[in-house]
Scaffold this active site. Structure first.
Site, PDB file in Angstrom:
ATOM      1  N   TYR A 421       0.864  -1.374   0.060  1.00  0.00           N
ATOM      2  CA  TYR A 421       0.052  -0.152  -0.046  1.00  0.00           C
ATOM      3  C   TYR A 421       0.670   1.222  -0.099  1.00  0.00           C
ATOM      4  O   TYR A 421       1.817   1.442   0.695  1.00  0.00           O
ATOM      5  CB  TYR A 421      -0.896  -0.046   1.422  1.00  0.00           C
ATOM      6  CG  TYR A 421      -2.369  -0.750   1.092  1.00  0.00           C
ATOM      7  CD1 TYR A 421      -2.929  -0.849   0.013  1.00  0.00           C
ATOM      8  CD2 TYR A 421      -2.650  -1.034   2.317  1.00  0.00           C
ATOM      9  CE1 TYR A 421      -4.282  -1.253   0.020  1.00  0.00           C
ATOM     10  CE2 TYR A 421      -4.303  -1.480   2.520  1.00  0.00           C
ATOM     11  CZ  TYR A 421      -4.698  -1.538   1.315  1.00  0.00           C
ATOM     12  OH  TYR A 421      -5.965  -2.222   1.178  1.00  0.00           O
ATOM     13  N   GLU A 422       0.246   2.398  -0.684  1.00  0.00           N
ATOM     14  CA  GLU A 422       0.705   3.754  -0.431  1.00  0.00           C
ATOM     15  C   GLU A 422       2.455   4.026  -0.873  1.00  0.00           C
ATOM     16  O   GLU A 422       2.999   4.526  -0.063  1.00  0.00           O
ATOM     17  CB  GLU A 422       0.578   4.298   0.855  1.00  0.00           C
ATOM     18  CG  GLU A 422      -0.828   4.124   1.274  1.00  0.00           C
ATOM     19  CD  GLU A 422      -1.685   4.661   0.249  1.00  0.00           C
ATOM     20  OE1 GLU A 422      -1.527   5.857  -0.488  1.00  0.00           O
ATOM     21  OE2 GLU A 422      -3.026   4.253   0.283  1.00  0.00           O
ATOM     22  N   GLY A 423       2.944   3.145  -1.831  1.00  0.00           N
ATOM     23  CA  GLY A 423       4.408   3.107  -2.096  1.00  0.00           C
ATOM     24  C   GLY A 423       4.770   1.810  -1.451  1.00  0.00           C
ATOM     25  O   GLY A 423       4.677   1.750  -0.383  1.00  0.00           O
TER      26      GLY A 423
END
Length: 563
Positions: A421-423
């Site tokens: 997630y999120e990078g």
């Protein structure tokens, strides 16, 4: 799968280790009195334990589903979400100007941890809403703020983040979703997005999508991308959900875990949208949301580690194999190491949140730099720890851990996405050694100075711990200086082990502080003697360079003989 919110442990770290009382001395957060903090943690812990945790297993066994184009959430999710929303928990840290409580982010992250431990699939909904609130507070027009923020803060509406497309994962600049200007000052959004968490919902009356798209005159790459608010239902003159927008859920993804969280493929078909921020400057607004979410996802990792560890310890206390297996040395090794790492990861996440609060309250660039530096560490280490601890929890259960009826495997399946997630955590590490060292290492060295000074101060009461922490921080300082002298490609090749090394040293530092302030000296020794030494191997890998990786022929990765 019983879970009890660790209110006492969280309160200790906030008040004794990471400096929440200092946040409360600022004018902006003066309302975060000890009495308020205690009341919020206690009530949030009760809500997580008694109301939200009971629906977690249902989310796994009865996933969200799509019926005739309509989303149907897992049993009990709607009721649990309403309890969360009606308690005002979603807007805990958002501005009071639009219905938030205006309390510290550190307190908000503590609450988020307990809710995510109770049910990660459900907590993903308010987490994304909180990120959207932050993006609108910083980049939205006054009209958008007035219309959307009260509804988002109250939990009447929920928010999403629409970045990813089939051909554009981490390479956001490759997106093809397009935006066209309309005569009324709005925009028409057309394209498809994938992996949209809670892209549809029957627990809120409207779903508000923040969508990245490119205008006809937008340049190539990320520089030409704009951000738009695209609601499921277009608000009417009274600000209530009106006519349906031209968007739909194409399908739900079939996932390894977090089954109760509907992960949607979204199609925008000339949908009406409103610009957020300036045209062609959408990434700045979206990164505001992503940075908030990155810390939040790190906390989710800690949360799942905590919940899995609680179940593993309870199982070990009851499982009899020549006595309860919790008395077996190897089981104690696993549980002790897991507890030490959960403590360390929680402290790093909450320290990051405190830095965010201090930066906001004081305007200090030093605090802002501290927050920025800690964010990738908190995200990556928090989620790595969550995955390791959940895996350890399965191991503690032995063969029963591989049987779904025990429920322990759900934590491992659910937490696994957090390191993506999120990078991904590799991207977090590259951010750490790239942008976060671009100041010449000032933020890193400032943090290391604090650790070294803390170790000197702890010599009087905890000399053994202080010595180990001081030595590790000195070694980390030397390695950091070496990285600063390398080009980016060389840094990137060792970025992940470097981040891991920094996290282990930070974790040892926070354990040492806790031991000097009434915390567990024994647990601190477990970390310093069993977890911290691994930082030396991390630094060796960080220093190894790029040459051997580049020299390998790609065919070797497919199993062919190396030459």
């Amino acid at each position: 799968m019983a879970y009890t919110a660790p209110v006492e442990q969280i309160a200790f770290i906030l008040n004794k280790v990471v400096g929440l009382p200092e946040v409360a001395t600022t004018e902006q957060f003066a309302e975060a009195t000890p009495e308020t903090v205690d009341a919020i943690l206690t009530e949030a812990g009760r809500l997580a334990t008694e109301v939200i945790a009971p629906v977690n297993r249902q989310g796994d066994l009865s996933p969200a589903r799509l019926e005739n184009g309509a989303l149907r959430s897992s049993p009990g999710f709607a009721e649990a979400f309403r309890a969360l929303a009606e308690g005002g928990w979603i807007g805990l840290a958002s501005s009071q100007d639009h219905g938030g409580m205006g309390l510290p982010q550190a307190l908000n992250m503590a609450v988020n941890e307990m809710v995510a431990s109770a049910c990660l699939a459900l907590q993903l909904n308010p987490l994304l809403t909180q990120g959207q609130i932050e993006a609108l507070e910083h980049h939205g027009s006054d009209e958008l703020k007035a219309l959307y923020l009260p509804k988002l803060n109250s939990g009447e509406w929920s928010g999403t983040m629409n970045l990813t497309e089939p051909q554009a994962g981490s390479d956001v600049g490759a997106l093809t979703t397009r935006a066209e200007r309309a005569d009324d000052g709005t925009y028409r959004i057309t394209g498809q997005k994938i992996f949209i968490t809670w892209g549809d919902s029957d627990v809120t009356s409207n779903v508000c999508h923040l969508v990245l798209a490119r205008l006809p005159d937008g340049g190539a790459g990320t520089r030409g991308i704009s951000l738009f608010m695209v609601p499921k239902f277009i608000p009417d003159d009274n600000g209530d959900p009106g006519t349906p927008n031209d968007l739909r859920v194409v399908s739900l993804e079939h996932k390894l875990g977090i089954h109760g969280s509907p992960t949607c493929v979204m199609s925008f078909e000339g949908a009406k949208g409103w610009i957020v921020g300036a045209e062609h400057k959408g990434m700045a607004a979206m990164f505001t949301m992503m940075n908030c979410a990155r810390l939040g996802v790190g906390v989710q990792g800690v949360a799942q580690g905590e919940a899995a560890l609680q179940q593993a310890a309870a199982y070990a206390a009851e499982r009899m194999q020549m006595g309860p297996i919790i008395r077996h040395p190897d089981v104690r090794r696993m549980l002790a190491g897991a507890r030490a790492e959960v403590f360390a990861a929680r402290a790093i996440c909450l320290a990051c949140a405190v830095a965010i609060d201090m930066a906001r309250a004081t305007g200090s660039q030093d605090w802002a730099a501290r927050a920025a530096f800690l964010t990738p560490i908190a995200k990556a280490y928090g989620t790595d720890v969550g995955t390791r601890v959940a895996d350890t929890a399965v191991q503690v259960h032995g063969g029963m851990g591989y049987i779904e009826e025990t429920g322990i495997a759900q934590y491992l399946r659910d937490v696994r996405i957090t390191s993506i997630y999120e990078g991904t955590n590799g991207i977090q590490a590259m951010d750490l050694v790239g942008r976060k060292l671009a100041d010449g290492g000032n933020a890193a060295m400032s943090l290391l100075d604090e650790i070294l000074d803390g170790a000197k101060a702890a010599q009087a009461t905890q000399p053994e711990l202080a010595h180990q922490v001081w030595q590790s921080a000195e070694s980390l300082r030397e390695a950091t200086q070496e990285l600063l002298d390398r080009d980016l490609a060389e840094r990137f090749s060792g970025a992940v082990p470097y981040l891991s090394a920094f996290a282990r040293v930070l974790g040892a530092y926070y354990h040492m502080l806790a031991a000097t302030k009434g915390g567990s000296v024994t647990l601190a020794r477990v970390h310093v003697t069993r977890i911290l030494p691994q930082f030396a191997a991390d630094l060796a890998a960080a220093r190894a360079g790029l040459a051997d990786l580049e020299a390998l022929d790609d065919a070797v990765f497919l199993g062919h003989m190396a030459v």
